[in-house]
Design a protein around this motif. Structure first.
Motif, PDB file in Angstrom:
ATOM      1  N   ASP A 158       0.951  -1.047   0.029  1.00  0.00           N
ATOM      2  CA  ASP A 158      -0.067  -0.164  -0.420  1.00  0.00           C
ATOM      3  C   ASP A 158       0.900   1.606   0.377  1.00  0.00           C
ATOM      4  O   ASP A 158       0.752   2.716  -0.523  1.00  0.00           O
ATOM      5  CB  ASP A 158      -0.464   0.467   1.257  1.00  0.00           C
ATOM      6  N   TYR A 179       0.784   4.544  -2.816  1.00  0.00           N
ATOM      7  CA  TYR A 179       0.710   5.926  -2.308  1.00  0.00           C
ATOM      8  C   TYR A 179       1.839   6.486  -2.425  1.00  0.00           C
ATOM      9  O   TYR A 179       1.645   7.651  -3.351  1.00  0.00           O
ATOM     10  CB  TYR A 179       0.265   5.715  -0.792  1.00  0.00           C
ATOM     11  N   ILE A 224      -3.365  15.195   2.436  1.00  0.00           N
ATOM     12  CA  ILE A 224      -4.006  14.470   2.947  1.00  0.00           C
ATOM     13  C   ILE A 224      -4.067  13.889   4.021  1.00  0.00           C
ATOM     14  O   ILE A 224      -3.727  14.533   4.974  1.00  0.00           O
ATOM     15  CB  ILE A 224      -2.431  12.882   2.499  1.00  0.00           C
ATOM     16  N   GLU A 226      -5.325  10.798   6.916  1.00  0.00           N
ATOM     17  CA  GLU A 226      -4.970   9.357   6.740  1.00  0.00           C
ATOM     18  C   GLU A 226      -5.843   8.402   7.889  1.00  0.00           C
ATOM     19  O   GLU A 226      -6.909   9.237   8.388  1.00  0.00           O
ATOM     20  CB  GLU A 226      -3.604   9.026   7.764  1.00  0.00           C
ATOM     21  N   HIS A 237      -8.977   8.066  -3.062  1.00  0.00           N
ATOM     22  CA  HIS A 237      -8.401   7.654  -3.173  1.00  0.00           C
ATOM     23  C   HIS A 237      -7.234   7.227  -3.028  1.00  0.00           C
ATOM     24  O   HIS A 237      -6.955   7.481  -4.340  1.00  0.00           O
ATOM     25  CB  HIS A 237      -8.736   5.996  -2.752  1.00  0.00           C
ATOM     26  N   PRO A 238      -6.043   7.316  -2.737  1.00  0.00           N
ATOM     27  CA  PRO A 238      -4.479   7.586  -3.728  1.00  0.00           C
ATOM     28  C   PRO A 238      -3.576   6.287  -3.898  1.00  0.00           C
ATOM     29  O   PRO A 238      -2.511   5.991  -3.412  1.00  0.00           O
ATOM     30  CB  PRO A 238      -3.533   8.222  -2.611  1.00  0.00           C
ATOM     31  N   ASN A 239      -5.012   5.900  -4.457  1.00  0.00           N
ATOM     32  CA  ASN A 239      -4.416   3.991  -4.654  1.00  0.00           C
ATOM     33  C   ASN A 239      -4.419   3.161  -3.670  1.00  0.00           C
ATOM     34  O   ASN A 239      -3.935   2.466  -3.783  1.00  0.00           O
ATOM     35  CB  ASN A 239      -2.985   3.557  -5.635  1.00  0.00           C
ATOM     36  N   LYS A 290      -5.760   6.394   2.837  1.00  0.00           N
ATOM     37  CA  LYS A 290      -5.634   7.465   2.986  1.00  0.00           C
ATOM     38  C   LYS A 290      -6.531   7.970   2.284  1.00  0.00           C
ATOM     39  O   LYS A 290      -6.925   7.728   1.044  1.00  0.00           O
ATOM     40  CB  LYS A 290      -4.258   8.216   2.934  1.00  0.00           C
TER      41      LYS A 290
END
Length: 172
Positions: A10, A14, A30, A32, A141-143, A147
């Motif tokens: 993950d 990111y 960002i 979390e 979502h950043p992949n 986050k």
């Protein structure tokens, strides 16, 4: 740390997003949070932060010859009949988890524009609902689903343009 079925962590998924945005001088915020498997769950972690909450859907035609990334407000329901008209397809459905892994190298639950970084063929057609383009900021979502990233709407287009992606702004 979680790992996808391809063994990619993950964190590295990111980091690719963050590094790419930094290289493009695109500012972002960002947040979390614990893993969020639904947009409703993610919304709970980002309550009060300015920006439209998006959902991104990875779809395909019946023969799996064309793939689509549709981005819209997460509160809105996608009218498949409207999308079929826009794409001139007879049938559109959610793409399989195998297709998602093949085309974007992502597991389910984290689909967003940032998955396009992994689409080597650049063969995914992107459709963005006009309604959300009028908002100042968007979230994705950043992949990863631990986050949520916020960036200015104009920078979403800058990101897509920088990789040569054609996108269409449509009324869904």
């Amino acid at each position: 740390m979680n790992e996808t079925s391809e063994g990619v962590s993950d964190l590295s998924l990111y980091e690719l997003v963050a590094t790419t945005l930094d290289e493009l001088t695109i500012p972002f915020e960002i947040v979390e949070h614990p893993p969020a498997l639904t947009t409703e769950e993610a919304d709970g972690y980002i309550e009060g932060i300015e920006g439209v909450r998006t959902k991104s859907m990875f779809l395909t035609n019946k023969k799996k010859t064309t793939y689509y990334l549709v981005i819209m407000d997460d509160q809105k329901r996608l009218d498949m009949e409207v999308l079929k008209e826009i794409t001139e397809e007879k049938r559109i459905k959610m793409a399989s988890t195998d297709s998602l892994m093949e085309k974007m190298k992502l597991p389910t639950g984290v689909v967003s524009i940032f998955g396009l970084l992994n689409n080597e063929e650049k063969d995914i057609k992107v459709y963005i609902d006009k309604e959300i383009t009028e908002e100042k900021r968007m979230s994705f979502h950043p992949n990863v689903n631990t986050k949520t990233i916020f960036l200015n709407t104009e920078d979403v287009f800058k990101f897509l343009d920088s990789f040569g992606y054609d996108y269409s702004i449509v009324e869904l």
